[in-house]
Design a protein around this motif. Structure first.
Motif, PDB file in Angstrom:
ATOM      1  N   PRO A 163      -7.661   3.618  -1.624  1.00 36.67           N
ATOM      2  CA  PRO A 163      -8.155   3.105  -2.912  1.00 36.67           C
ATOM      3  C   PRO A 163      -7.234   2.041  -3.511  1.00 36.67           C
ATOM      4  N   ASP A 164      -7.816   0.910  -3.847  1.00 39.83           N
ATOM      5  CA  ASP A 164      -7.035  -0.233  -4.305  1.00 39.83           C
ATOM      6  C   ASP A 164      -6.279   0.048  -5.601  1.00 39.83           C
ATOM      7  N   LEU A 165      -6.923   0.710  -6.545  1.00 39.98           N
ATOM      8  CA  LEU A 165      -6.265   1.015  -7.820  1.00 39.98           C
ATOM      9  C   LEU A 165      -5.037   1.894  -7.612  1.00 39.98           C
ATOM     10  N   LEU A 166      -5.158   2.882  -6.758  1.00 39.14           N
ATOM     11  CA  LEU A 166      -4.042   3.793  -6.505  1.00 39.14           C
ATOM     12  C   LEU A 166      -2.906   3.067  -5.789  1.00 39.14           C
ATOM     13  N   LYS A 167      -3.265   2.133  -4.932  1.00 38.72           N
ATOM     14  CA  LYS A 167      -2.265   1.385  -4.171  1.00 38.72           C
ATOM     15  C   LYS A 167      -1.362   0.575  -5.101  1.00 38.72           C
ATOM     16  N   ARG A 168      -1.854   0.261  -6.298  1.00 33.78           N
ATOM     17  CA  ARG A 168      -1.118  -0.617  -7.210  1.00 33.78           C
ATOM     18  C   ARG A 168      -0.059   0.098  -8.048  1.00 33.78           C
ATOM     19  N   ILE A 169      -0.056   1.412  -8.072  1.00 34.95           N
ATOM     20  CA  ILE A 169       0.903   2.101  -8.921  1.00 34.95           C
ATOM     21  C   ILE A 169       2.296   2.044  -8.300  1.00 34.95           C
TER      22      ILE A 169
END
Length: 380
Positions: free
Chosen positions: A93-99
């Motif tokens: 998941p892209d959003l999770l990758k950003r944290i």
């Protein structure tokens, strides 16, 4: 599979942790390359001491003996229909990758795929909600799923359970619900949620960073909260005391620069002290309905178009029928929130640059994609 084997081996090195493991992968490109690095190169990584560098390299002497363990582990995952998703996977998941500290491995169980979480909101709250709290959890979960926005929660007693159940029983739902576990995805905790677990295997998605059959240790649950907020554009807090676990999720959302929403409660109610404090301190937006949430996230939604903010109306964009290459290209956008460069589109779709550009041009004529400066594209 060889890279997954190296990554699993790397994650088992005591004391390394997700953040330092990610830094190592970012620096050397793969887990296998980490073990081929020189001690001095490893020690250049932030918080990797000379001692830790030698620990990593010395542990590799046992890699050959890891063969049987790895084969048994993969066999167990296959039997349980558990997918193991490394951070490098295009399906991650892209959003999770950003944290700041994404899990380097995700364990997934269920018939739904992680791309269904491209538009998600978290719902968290007390394990002992009032009738009002139960109704609010159901209300927001139902409205979000009807609008095509997935609901992410933690499978705990109380608010989490009511949110998951509301999505599953919603006949108008056009999105799924996902549960983030503080144990292995094959462990049913709390045990009274057995029926909910079985239903989510069919209709939802179960997620964990903890290895298969990992016990639900109390220290795991606060840590998993960053995944709930990390998967989501924002998190709704529904009833929580000042020291409630839901406020940990609110804090991780703030740390991740994600939205925090809070449902106000009675000032005399203990389980509303935390939510009311979030609002009072300006850390959360007071929300009364779906519109209050959509106003904040409408410009971030992928593949969804607001018809009317004030009218609580949202609908999925009507996409013309796609041919083979168009479907391949379209799918590359579903796991990315930002515009994508042509090189990445080509890599993810498996098409060469020329075929990708021709396909994108046809899709642009159909109004499906839009070209931006620098050979970048986004969904219209």
């Amino acid at each position: 599979m060889n890279e997954l084997k190296h990554l699993l081996f790397l994650t088992q090195i005591e004391g390394l942790g997700a953040i330092r493991t990610k830094r190592l992968i970012d620096k050397f490109g793969s887990a296998e390359n980490v073990f081929n690095a020189a001690p001095a190169e490893l020690a250049e990584i932030e918080n990797i001491s000379d001692k830790t560098a030698m620990l990593i390299l010395n542990s590799y002497s046992g890699f050959k003996q890891f063969d049987d363990t790895f084969d048994e582990y993969i066999s167990k995952a296959d039997k349980l229909n558990i997918s193991i998703l490394p951070l490098s996977s295009p399906e991650y998941p892209d959003l999770l990758k950003r944290i700041y500290d994404p899990p380097v491995l995700l364990y997934l169980r269920g018939k739904q795929s992680p791309d269904k979480l491209i538009n998600s909101i978290g719902i968290v709250g007390t394990r002992k909600p009032t009738d009002y709290g139960k109704k609010m959890a159901e209300k927001f979960a139902e409205e979000l799923s009807s609008a095509g926005i997935a609901v992410v929660s933690g499978f705990a007693r109380g608010v989490d359970t009511y949110a998951h159940k509301a999505v599953l029983k919603n006949k108008n739902a056009s999105a799924i619900t996902a549960a983030v576990f503080g144990c292995g995805v094959d462990m049913i905790y709390p045990p009274e949620n057995k029926a909910l677990y079985d239903e989510m295997l069919e209709k939802g998605l179960l997620i964990s960073e903890y290895e298969i059959s990992a016990f639900p240790d109390a220290v795991n649950f606060p840590k998993r909260n960053r995944i709930i907020s990390g998967l989501s554009f924002g998190t709704i807090v529904i009833e929580s005391d000042i020291d409630g676990g839901a406020l940990i999720t609110a804090r991780t959302a703030l740390d991740q620069s994600r939205e925090v929403f809070a449902v106000p409660g009675y000032i005399t109610s203990k389980v509303s002290h935390g939510t009311n404090a979030l609002i009072k301190n300006g850390q959360a937006k007071l929300v009364e309905n779906l519109d209050d949430i959509l106003v904040e996230i409408s410009n971030k939604l992928v593949g969804l178009k607001l018809n009317s903010v004030n009218g609580n109306s949202i609908s999925v964009n009507e996409v013309p029928e796609l041919n083979g290459n168009e479907k391949l290209v379209y799918d590359t956008f579903l796991m990315n929130l930002e515009p994508i460069h042509i090189d990445l589109i080509s890599e993810k779709s498996g098409l060469n640059i020329s075929d990708s550009l021709v396909t994108l041009l046809n899709m642009e004529f159909k109004g499906i994609v839009e070209q931006l400066p620098g050979k970048r594209f986004k969904l219209s």
